[in-house]
Design an enzyme around this catalytic site. Structure first.
Site, PDB file in Angstrom:
ATOM      1  N   LYS A 204       0.849  -1.193   0.000  1.00  0.00           N
ATOM      2  CA  LYS A 204       0.000   0.000   0.000  1.00  0.00           C
ATOM      3  C   LYS A 204       0.880   1.237   0.000  1.00  0.00           C
ATOM      4  O   LYS A 204       1.671   1.447   0.922  1.00  0.00           O
ATOM      5  CB  LYS A 204      -0.916   0.001   1.222  1.00  0.00           C
ATOM      6  CG  LYS A 204      -1.748   1.269   1.309  1.00  0.00           C
ATOM      7  CD  LYS A 204      -2.801   1.201   2.384  1.00  0.00           C
ATOM      8  CE  LYS A 204      -3.557   2.520   2.429  1.00  0.00           C
ATOM      9  NZ  LYS A 204      -4.643   2.482   3.410  1.00  0.00           N
ATOM     10  N   LYS A 259      -2.051  -1.713  -3.927  1.00  0.00           N
ATOM     11  CA  LYS A 259      -2.946  -0.558  -3.937  1.00  0.00           C
ATOM     12  C   LYS A 259      -2.154   0.723  -3.979  1.00  0.00           C
ATOM     13  O   LYS A 259      -1.230   0.851  -3.177  1.00  0.00           O
ATOM     14  CB  LYS A 259      -3.785  -0.620  -2.657  1.00  0.00           C
ATOM     15  CG  LYS A 259      -4.562   0.603  -2.328  1.00  0.00           C
ATOM     16  CD  LYS A 259      -5.144   0.508  -0.954  1.00  0.00           C
ATOM     17  CE  LYS A 259      -5.933   1.765  -0.708  1.00  0.00           C
ATOM     18  NZ  LYS A 259      -6.440   1.833   0.633  1.00  0.00           N
TER      19      LYS A 259
HETATM   20  C1  PBG Z   1      -7.730   3.443   5.285  1.00  0.00           C
HETATM   21  C2  PBG Z   1      -7.918   3.265   3.816  1.00  0.00           C
HETATM   22  C3  PBG Z   1      -7.713   4.193   2.785  1.00  0.00           C
HETATM   23  C4  PBG Z   1      -8.167   3.597   1.618  1.00  0.00           C
HETATM   24  C5  PBG Z   1      -8.620   2.329   1.951  1.00  0.00           C
HETATM   25  N1  PBG Z   1      -8.447   2.133   3.306  1.00  0.00           N
HETATM   26  C6  PBG Z   1      -7.216   5.585   2.820  1.00  0.00           C
HETATM   27  C7  PBG Z   1      -5.889   5.904   3.330  1.00  0.00           C
HETATM   28  O1  PBG Z   1      -5.049   5.046   3.594  1.00  0.00           O
HETATM   29  O2  PBG Z   1      -5.649   7.103   3.521  1.00  0.00           O
HETATM   30  C8  PBG Z   1      -8.210   4.259   0.266  1.00  0.00           C
HETATM   31  C9  PBG Z   1      -9.142   3.658  -0.724  1.00  0.00           C
HETATM   32  C10 PBG Z   1      -9.471   4.524  -1.889  1.00  0.00           C
HETATM   33  O3  PBG Z   1      -8.857   5.591  -2.153  1.00  0.00           O
HETATM   34  O4  PBG Z   1     -10.379   4.138  -2.631  1.00  0.00           O
HETATM   35  N2  PBG Z   1      -6.517   3.217   5.816  1.00  0.00           N
END
Ligand code: PBG
Length: 338
Positions: A204, A259
């Site tokens: 991520k 992601k």
């Molecule tokens: C929470 C989380 C996020 C997303 C999914 N879970 C945001 C972040 O990490 O700031 C983003 C998903 C998206 O942009 O569609 N930790």
């Protein structure tokens, strides 16, 4: 040997495989299947569904309607639902205490979903950002300069147990703390939840593409580090990413996620060759918003850009995809097959 007079000067002609729709269908290598798409869903307490300006076609769904919504996803044959709560700002604090409220919004939603659509795989996000006043995924160190890794992991373990008890098929730690997958696995097993899976947000990135999501869940900003780059991965680093992602496998993750998706297809492809676990990709909010915004201007064909982006993500090696297009895609397929 003398070439015959009739011999083509070009014996190898790849276009033979593209000469008709039927031949192209025969040799097609990658397919987008409805059963491989997971719909992320935002949940609110209120009575009316709410539009989200930066995510056209996506709504925050009231808790009372979530069962019906889940049934529609199941009836269309979708691969799953991923739940994200937008809580009342008055419930937020520095510690994200509401995350451990045994009757908090998302837990009620998971119970409703499992009642209405027991077969639909349910993924629930494990991180503190919907619950903290500063919007970080964990609690801060005493001096407020960073997110406290080990204190956060302890809270996430308790949170994961609550989510699995409510019925989540896979808890999905999205926080990027060190060691959280192993700790959550142990906590689930201790609580007698050995059947609950872990889908780790393994690769991520600290990405600009999460903007619309943060609007959708009303994530706050203020306090602590200015951004999430002390825990999310640096977009420039391939080796660091693979090392971190593979740790999640060693710690017991059942599924690894990459992601965002489209900007990181190289990572997806490489991870595919490094692990035997299933890999999910998350086509995040900003990727969806980008396509919609261009389509609204008449600059891109919405459906073609949607289908091409999803095909590319599967071609790179994803086993399934979290995408805000899931429901619309499934509805299109259902209409066309009538
Ligand atoms: C929470 C989380 C996020 C997303 C999914 N879970 C945001 C972040 O990490 O700031 C983003 C998903 C998206 O942009 O569609 N930790």
């Amino acid at each position: 040997m003398k070439p015959s007079e009739n011999a083509s000067r070009l014996p190898i002609r790849p276009r033979r495989l593209r000469k008709s729709a039927a031949v192209r269908a025969l040799v097609r290598e990658t397919r987008v299947e409805v059963s491989k798409l997971v719909q992320p869903v935002f949940i609110i307490k209120g009575d009316e569904k709410e539009a989200i300006a930066s995510l056209p076609g996506i709504f925050r769904i009231p808790l009372k309607d979530i069962g019906t919504h889940a049934s529609e996803l199941a009836d269309l044959g979708l691969g799953g639902i991923a739940v994200f709560p937008k809580i009342d700002p008055a419930l937020k604090d520095e510690q994200g205490t509401e995350a451990l409220n045994a009757d908090t919004l998302v837990l009620r939603a998971i119970r409703e979903i499992k009642k209405a659509a027991p077969q639909l795989p349910c993924f629930s996000d494990i991180a503190l950002d919907p619950y903290t006043t500063h919007g970080h995924d964990g609690v801060l160190t005493p001096d407020g300069s960073d997110v406290d890794n080990d204190a956060t992991v302890e809270i996430l373990c308790n949170m994961a147990v609550l989510h699995a008890q409510a019925g989540a098929d896979f808890v999905a730690p999205s926080d990027m703390m060190d060691g959280r997958v192993g700790a959550i696995r142990a906590a689930l097993d201790r609580a007698g939840l050995s059947q609950a899976g872990i889908m780790a947000y393994a690769a991520k990135f600290a990405s600009a593409y999460y903007g619309p999501f943060r609007e959708a869940v009303g994530a706050s900003q203020g306090g602590g580090p200015a951004d999430k780059s002390t825990y999310q991965l640096p977009p420039a680093n391939r080796r660091e990413t693979l090392r971190d992602a593979l740790l999640d496998e060693q710690e017991g993750a059942d599924i690894l996620m990459v992601k965002p998706a489209l900007p990181y297809l190289d990572i997806l492809h490489e991870l595919r060759n490094e692990t035997r676990l299933p890999i999910a990709a998350y086509q995040v909010s900003g990727e969806y918003a980008q396509i919609h915004a261009a389509a609204q201007n008449g600059w891109l064909d919405l459906k073609k850009a949607r289908d091409e982006s999803l095909t590319a993500i599967f071609r790179a090696g994803a086993d399934f995809v979290f995408t805000y297009f899931a429901l619309a895609y499934a509805r299109n397929i259902a209409q066309n097959s009538l």
